[in-house]
Structures are given as C-alpha cells and as structure tokens.
Design a protein around this motif. Sequence first.
Motif, PDB file in Angstrom:
ATOM      1  N   MET A   1       0.835  -1.190   0.000  1.00 30.10           N
ATOM      2  CA  MET A   1       0.000   0.000   0.000  1.00 30.10           C
ATOM      3  C   MET A   1       0.876   1.248   0.000  1.00 30.10           C
ATOM      4  N   ILE A   2       0.313   2.335  -0.448  1.00 31.00           N
ATOM      5  CA  ILE A   2       1.072   3.583  -0.473  1.00 31.00           C
ATOM      6  C   ILE A   2       0.511   4.532   0.579  1.00 31.00           C
ATOM      7  N   ASP A   3       1.315   5.511   0.956  1.00 35.26           N
ATOM      8  CA  ASP A   3       0.839   6.561   1.852  1.00 35.26           C
ATOM      9  C   ASP A   3       0.110   7.584   0.987  1.00 35.26           C
ATOM     10  N   TYR A   4      -1.189   7.667   1.172  1.00 36.62           N
ATOM     11  CA  TYR A   4      -1.998   8.551   0.342  1.00 36.62           C
ATOM     12  C   TYR A   4      -1.928   9.984   0.832  1.00 36.62           C
ATOM     13  N   ASP A   5      -1.898  10.911  -0.118  1.00 36.69           N
ATOM     14  CA  ASP A   5      -1.972  12.341   0.161  1.00 36.69           C
ATOM     15  C   ASP A   5      -3.461  12.658   0.326  1.00 36.69           C
ATOM     16  N   PRO A   6      -3.873  13.119   1.501  1.00 35.46           N
ATOM     17  CA  PRO A   6      -5.308  13.356   1.722  1.00 35.46           C
ATOM     18  C   PRO A   6      -5.882  14.510   0.904  1.00 35.46           C
ATOM     19  N   THR A   7      -5.027  15.277   0.232  1.00 37.26           N
ATOM     20  CA  THR A   7      -5.522  16.410  -0.552  1.00 37.26           C
ATOM     21  C   THR A   7      -5.818  16.045  -2.000  1.00 37.26           C
ATOM     22  N   ARG A   8      -5.528  14.785  -2.393  1.00 36.62           N
ATOM     23  CA  ARG A   8      -5.771  14.349  -3.777  1.00 36.62           C
ATOM     24  C   ARG A   8      -6.571  13.052  -3.770  1.00 36.62           C
ATOM     25  N   PRO A   9      -7.428  12.857  -4.787  1.00 36.63           N
ATOM     26  CA  PRO A   9      -8.176  11.599  -4.867  1.00 36.63           C
ATOM     27  C   PRO A   9      -7.220  10.399  -4.974  1.00 36.63           C
ATOM     28  N   LYS A  10      -7.594   9.306  -4.327  1.00 38.36           N
ATOM     29  CA  LYS A  10      -6.749   8.105  -4.355  1.00 38.36           C
ATOM     30  C   LYS A  10      -6.523   7.599  -5.770  1.00 38.36           C
ATOM     31  N   TRP A  11      -7.568   7.648  -6.608  1.00 37.54           N
ATOM     32  CA  TRP A  11      -7.406   7.107  -7.961  1.00 37.54           C
ATOM     33  C   TRP A  11      -6.339   7.870  -8.729  1.00 37.54           C
TER      34      TRP A  11
END
Length: 76
Positions: free
Chosen positions: A1-11
């Motif tokens: 899994m990656i560390d998602y940036d909460p300011t951008r959509p995951k897709w």
Amino acid sequence: MIDYDPTRPKWEQIVDVLRARIVSGEYPPRTLISEVQLESEFGVARGTVRKATAALRDEGLIVTTPGMGSFVAEQA
C-alpha cells in the motif's frame, strides 16, 4: 500500500504510480493490469481502481479488450 496524500483523490495517486511503472518499463507492453491485484495492493475499492484504469486508457497507456482485460499498450 502507499501513503496517500489526503488532498488528492486516491485514484489519481494510483494513476501516478502505475504511469511511472509503465514509463520505466517495470510493466512492459502487453502486461496484464489486474483490477483484483490492484485492489489488494492499494487497499481500495474496485470503483477506485476502475477510475484509475479509465484514466490510463484515456492517456493511451493501456488498452482494454472486453472479456480479456486491460494490458499495457505498445508505446510508439
């Protein structure tokens, strides 16, 4: 899994990762892009994976054949 940036959509973030893999040659032409594997790898729902693959298809990086799946496109 990656560390998602909460300011951008995951897709969009998944598209960035997959685009980098395709461009670098980690995913060579004709490599199957499995939605099930991507769901598991990125820990997201199928709909999120489908948005990502649709974006890659729009960019011409993958091609989808009904009944067969999505594959990395031949690059010109």
